[in-house]
Design an enzyme around this catalytic site. Structure first.
Site, PDB file in Angstrom:
ATOM      1  N   CYS B 164       0.805  -1.224   0.000  1.00 38.93           N
ATOM      2  CA  CYS B 164       0.000   0.000   0.000  1.00 38.93           C
ATOM      3  C   CYS B 164       0.841   1.279   0.000  1.00 38.93           C
ATOM      4  O   CYS B 164       0.293   2.378  -0.079  1.00 38.93           O
ATOM      5  CB  CYS B 164      -0.951  -0.023   1.189  1.00 38.93           C
ATOM      6  SG  CYS B 164      -1.913  -1.551   1.240  1.00 38.93           S
ATOM      7  N   HIS B 297      -2.384   8.424   5.413  1.00 34.95           N
ATOM      8  CA  HIS B 297      -2.652   7.064   4.932  1.00 34.95           C
ATOM      9  C   HIS B 297      -4.114   6.747   5.253  1.00 34.95           C
ATOM     10  O   HIS B 297      -4.828   6.263   4.406  1.00 34.95           O
ATOM     11  CB  HIS B 297      -1.698   6.081   5.598  1.00 34.95           C
ATOM     12  CG  HIS B 297      -1.772   4.696   5.044  1.00 34.95           C
ATOM     13  ND1 HIS B 297      -1.597   4.424   3.712  1.00 34.95           N
ATOM     14  CD2 HIS B 297      -2.031   3.500   5.631  1.00 34.95           C
ATOM     15  CE1 HIS B 297      -1.723   3.122   3.498  1.00 34.95           C
ATOM     16  NE2 HIS B 297      -2.001   2.541   4.651  1.00 34.95           N
ATOM     17  N   GLU B 308      -1.252   6.619  13.242  1.00 33.08           N
ATOM     18  CA  GLU B 308      -0.854   7.756  12.413  1.00 33.08           C
ATOM     19  C   GLU B 308      -1.053   9.070  13.172  1.00 33.08           C
ATOM     20  O   GLU B 308      -0.223   9.984  13.081  1.00 33.08           O
ATOM     21  CB  GLU B 308      -1.635   7.747  11.098  1.00 33.08           C
ATOM     22  CG  GLU B 308      -1.029   8.655  10.039  1.00 33.08           C
ATOM     23  CD  GLU B 308      -1.633   8.461   8.661  1.00 33.08           C
ATOM     24  OE1 GLU B 308      -2.628   7.708   8.523  1.00 33.08           O
ATOM     25  OE2 GLU B 308      -1.122   9.077   7.706  1.00 33.08           O
ATOM     26  N   LYS B 329      -9.114   8.189   1.197  1.00 33.92           N
ATOM     27  CA  LYS B 329      -9.647   6.812   1.133  1.00 33.92           C
ATOM     28  C   LYS B 329     -11.110   6.790   1.567  1.00 33.92           C
ATOM     29  O   LYS B 329     -11.830   5.840   1.266  1.00 33.92           O
ATOM     30  CB  LYS B 329      -8.808   5.878   2.005  1.00 33.92           C
ATOM     31  CG  LYS B 329      -7.397   5.620   1.457  1.00 33.92           C
ATOM     32  CD  LYS B 329      -6.651   4.599   2.286  1.00 33.92           C
ATOM     33  CE  LYS B 329      -5.266   4.289   1.711  1.00 33.92           C
ATOM     34  NZ  LYS B 329      -4.274   5.357   1.973  1.00 33.92           N
ATOM     35  N   HIS B 334      -9.647   1.907  -0.545  1.00 32.74           N
ATOM     36  CA  HIS B 334      -8.207   1.662  -0.504  1.00 32.74           C
ATOM     37  C   HIS B 334      -7.791   1.006  -1.819  1.00 32.74           C
ATOM     38  O   HIS B 334      -8.060  -0.178  -2.033  1.00 32.74           O
ATOM     39  CB  HIS B 334      -7.867   0.764   0.671  1.00 32.74           C
ATOM     40  CG  HIS B 334      -6.403   0.734   0.999  1.00 32.74           C
ATOM     41  ND1 HIS B 334      -5.423   0.891   0.049  1.00 32.74           N
ATOM     42  CD2 HIS B 334      -5.754   0.587   2.179  1.00 32.74           C
ATOM     43  CE1 HIS B 334      -4.243   0.825   0.620  1.00 32.74           C
ATOM     44  NE2 HIS B 334      -4.408   0.646   1.917  1.00 32.74           N
ATOM     45  N   PHE B 393       1.775  -3.332   4.456  1.00 28.09           N
ATOM     46  CA  PHE B 393       2.162  -4.646   4.964  1.00 28.09           C
ATOM     47  C   PHE B 393       3.682  -4.785   4.847  1.00 28.09           C
ATOM     48  O   PHE B 393       4.307  -4.229   3.939  1.00 28.09           O
ATOM     49  CB  PHE B 393       1.511  -5.747   4.122  1.00 28.09           C
ATOM     50  CG  PHE B 393       0.121  -6.120   4.567  1.00 28.09           C
ATOM     51  CD1 PHE B 393      -0.632  -5.294   5.371  1.00 28.09           C
ATOM     52  CD2 PHE B 393      -0.429  -7.328   4.164  1.00 28.09           C
ATOM     53  CE1 PHE B 393      -1.917  -5.648   5.762  1.00 28.09           C
ATOM     54  CE2 PHE B 393      -1.714  -7.694   4.551  1.00 28.09           C
ATOM     55  CZ  PHE B 393      -2.456  -6.855   5.350  1.00 28.09           C
TER      56      PHE B 393
END
Lengths: 354, 409
Positions: B164, B297, B308, B329, B334, B393
């Site tokens: 991502c 994010h 975050e 998002k 996403h 990830f």
């Protein structure tokens, strides 16, 4: 123009190949041209000939970690080679925030994706294992070794297929030249699975090659053994419709020029022995043209261990280090991918550019 | 003494998103706060508890690029080629006018041509063959190769599939390649098609929102899986000016770190993304007071948004509450490997247009996420410097810093 501060050394190496675990077995197999093709161990042995790393024991090579149960084959091999490279390089990571990992991996996660997807199709999506899901992302092997060894700097994966080992080395070299870190590990890995052995038309092998890349000034400061300098590199993509050989020749010349070398000063070539789809003989033609009458020995080894895909160009770097240890002063490493990438790196004996 | 690095700009953008295709459609919908969430059409979701996602509807490859895709080209590559074509046109660059060796491609993805592999798996279960050449067309390397083949570009051709955060990595590497002279122009960004594997995986992690994505909201439940592509045209400022291109924003810094702890869960203290922001600020020689907006994010999972928020507080201290932070998002879902590329484009347009996109679906403030998330309404305001965060990830963290070009609002 490259300055002395831009020099990058290879000061550690870890190799797993169908010839066995460790650099010595790789060098012996390479030197003797020992065929290392056999069958997959265990119940999948009937799927066809392949080059498996049969002597690798993670419990001996790797630090103890419960997380190892979740590593797929590619991640395990990568971790093994990384452990060997770190031990060989003698770098202590404790407390460092800037040491990272750059890994070439493209095909190695396909089996993990298929396993996860097929389980969901077979059992229903609510029965797919959430523990298996992280292995479905292409950067899983790099993420796994970052967690296992504590790499807190850059964590990057390059998926250019068969050239990815060289491309990871280039990425890592540029990272160090930009002075973002004193060192990092770079390499590539591919682990076999029965699904890919069945699907690929070629005989496959597996392996991993990881290198400790270090700014030469940092290596000198800690009196590290330097196997080689990354003296230069060049790449070219070979689009359909354009003449491929001149582009590849141009990339080889770029690699030589960035290393301040001429064709005559190359002592040996390690070649992938693979051409892009639909362009048979391209690597040989490009090397012959670019070397312009010079005729250094050209080494290929996939005929003995199978096509190790992502691992192949990492293993080529390992082979080049063997050539340097045997007296070569400069080695050109060449790789082409099926999809059209060509990458070239010039490695030189460390003292040459010191 | 080190010379000053070459200044690098975004001079064209190309978008294929659930909110629309092309810069104008995307930006209009983004500022209007449109939510792209809808019933998933890519596959049958009957076996799942969640049935919604954000898909690119009515994608017309041939209409966008003028001819049909090459045989076997997957949806990820089609998105990427179309977005690259839009970026070139937006940047005023004719592909045939460039030395092919001097223009490169660097894209990111999470799973590559995952739909091709999924079709192969479905066929395996059914005892048939879905895609004869799946092994040639699935591996991620075919995506940048498809762009290279399509336009005849022979420069560096790389894919960095850092999940991502892949878009940020790819654009970050493109900056390096321009600065060190390995290319004059780069097409960089990310792409991912709607993935059954991702949908299943996030469902099993309990990370799918049932209805809409609600970043930073107290009742946030998770992500909505999306798809799309974002590609930027990157070149040196000197080169852009020489050819009369106006450009959208300057790429001034980047930071990349690793948590080195867990594959799917970010460190609770936010150390990894905080370090990425600090490195990005340092690499651009910026102070805390310079930052006017953070494109978060902001996945909408309970842990991501908390981490975050903690990281932004750690980096910016007392200034944190005064910085607008939003997650697009909430509108797009996403889009995986495309996400941070699309978000970089949103940052560039925010700088260029002087506007901050909102975090939509924001209903209930969360006491532990207590910053300014630009709830529900976009804002008009001139911006000088913005940051684009992306986590992934593998414990991956990234941050790009962008600045307004002279002549902005």
């Amino acid at each position: 123009m490259k300055s002395r501060g831009d020099e990058v050394s290879i000061s550690g190496r870890g190799v797993l190949s169908p010839w066995g675990t460790g650099t010595a077995l790789f060098a012996d197999g390479l030197s003797a041209g020992t065929p290392a093709l056999g069958s997959l161990p265990g119940p999948e042995c009937a799927v066809g000939p392949c080059g498996a790393v049969t002597d690798f024991d993670p419990s001996i090579v790797l630090p103890k970690s419960r997380g190892l149960r979740e590593f797929d084959r590619t991640s395990l091999l990568l971790a093994g080679a990384t452990a060997l490279a770190l031990e060989d390089g003698g770098v202590v990571l404790d407390g460092r925030d800037d040491v990272g990992a750059v890994v070439g991996s493209t095909f190695g996660t396909i089996s993990s994706i298929m396993r996860f997807d097929l389980e969901a199709l077979r059992e229903g999506p609510l029965y797919a294992s959430p523990l298996a899901f992280p292995n479905t992302v292409l950067n899983a092997p790099t993420g796994r070794i970052a967690a296992l060894f504590g790499f807190r700097g850059v964590n990057a994966t390059i998926s250019t297929g068969e050239t990815s080992g060289l491309d990871a080395l280039v990425y890592g070299t540029e990272w160090l030249r930009a002075r973002r870190a004193p060192c990092l590990v770079a390499g590539s890995a591919f682990g076999l699975s029965s699904a890919l052995v069945r699907a690929f038309p070629d005989v496959l092998g597996e392996g991993a090659a990881v290198f400790l890349l270090e700014r030469a000034d940092a290596a000198r400061e800690r009196a590290a053994h330097e196997y080689a300098r990354v003296a230069g590199f060049g790449t070219a993509f070979l689009p359909r419709g354009l003449a491929a050989a001149p582009l590849a020749v141009g990339a080889i010349h770029e690699a030589l020029a960035s290393a301040s070398m001429t064709p005559a000063s190359i002592d040996a070539v390690v070649a992938g022995g693979r051409d892009p789809e639909g362009r048979p003989g391209l690597e040989e033609e490009a090397l012959r043209t670019a070397l312009d009458g010079a005729s250094p020995p050209i080494c290929t080894f996939r005929q003995w261990i199978g096509d190790t895909l992502d691992a192949s160009s990492g293993l080529e770097i390992a082979a080049a280090l063997c050539a340097l240890e045997r007296g070569a002063r400069s080695v050109l490493v060449s790789a082409f991918s099926r999809s059209g990438q060509s990458s070239f790196v010039v490695l030189t004996a460390a003292e040459r550019t010191a | 003494m080190a010379s000053k690095p070459r200044r690098v700009v975004i001079s064209g953008v190309g978008l294929v998103t659930p909110l629309g295709v092309g810069r104008q459609a995307f930006w209009t919908q983004l500022l209007a706060g449109v939510c792209a969430a809808d019933q998933v059409q890519a596959f049958d979701t009957a076996g799942y508890r969640v049935h919604r996602g954000c898909e690119v509807r009515d994608f017309d490859f041939s209409g966008l690029v003028g001819r049909p895709p090459t045989p076997g080209m997957g949806r990820a590559a089609q998105f990427a080629v179309a977005a690259a074509s839009l970026a070139l046109a937006d940047g005023g660059v004719e592909p045939d006018s460039i030395d092919p060796r001097r223009i490169g491609v660097c894209v990111g993805t999470t799973c590559g041509e995952i739909q091709i592999l999924e079709a192969h798996d479905s066929a395996t279960m059914a005892g048939t063959v879905a895609h004869d050449g799946w092994l040639s067309h699935h591996p991620a390397c075919v995506i940048p190769a498809s762009i290279g083949h399509w336009f005849g570009f022979a420069g560096p051709n790389i894919i960095i599939p850092t999940a991502c955060a892949a878009g940020n990595f790819s654009i970050g590497y493109a900056i390096d390649l321009i600065r060190n002279g390995r290319a004059d122009l780069m097409l960089a960004g990310g792409t991912d098609p709607f993935s059954r594997v991702a949908f299943t995986g996030f469902a099993r992690l309990g990370s799918l929102a049932p209805r809409v994505c609600q970043p930073f909201d107290r009742n946030r439940r998770g992500i909505l899986v999306g798809e799309g592509a974002g590609i930027v045209l990157v070149e040196s400022l000197d080169r852009a000016q020489a050819r009369g291109a106006s450009g959208y924003a300057e790429l001034i810094g980047s930071g990349f770190t690793s948590d080195a702890r867990h594959m799917t869960t970010p460190n609770a203290d936010g150390d990894g993304i905080a370090r990425a922001m600090e490195i990005a600020l340092g690499s651009a020689d910026l102070g805390l007071a310079d930052v006017d907006y953070i494109c978060a994010h902001g996945t909408g999972t309970p842990i991501n948004d908390l981490v975050e928020t903690r990281a932004i507080k750690r980096v910016f201290g007392a200034r944190a509450p005064g910085i607008p932070i939003s997650s697009i998002k909430s509108m797009l879902g996403h889009t995986m490997g495309a996400a941070s590329a699309i978000e970089t484009i949103a940052c560039a347009l925010a700088l260029h247009e002087g506007a901050v996109p909102a975090t939509i679906n924001y209903e209930t403030p969360d006491p532990v996420c207590d910053l300014d998330y630009v709830p529900n309404e976009s804002r008009r305001r001139p911006l000088r410097v913005v940051l684009n965060n992306a986590l992934a990830f593998g414990g991956v963290n990234s941050c790009l810093a962008l600045a307004r070009l002279d002549g902005g609002p």
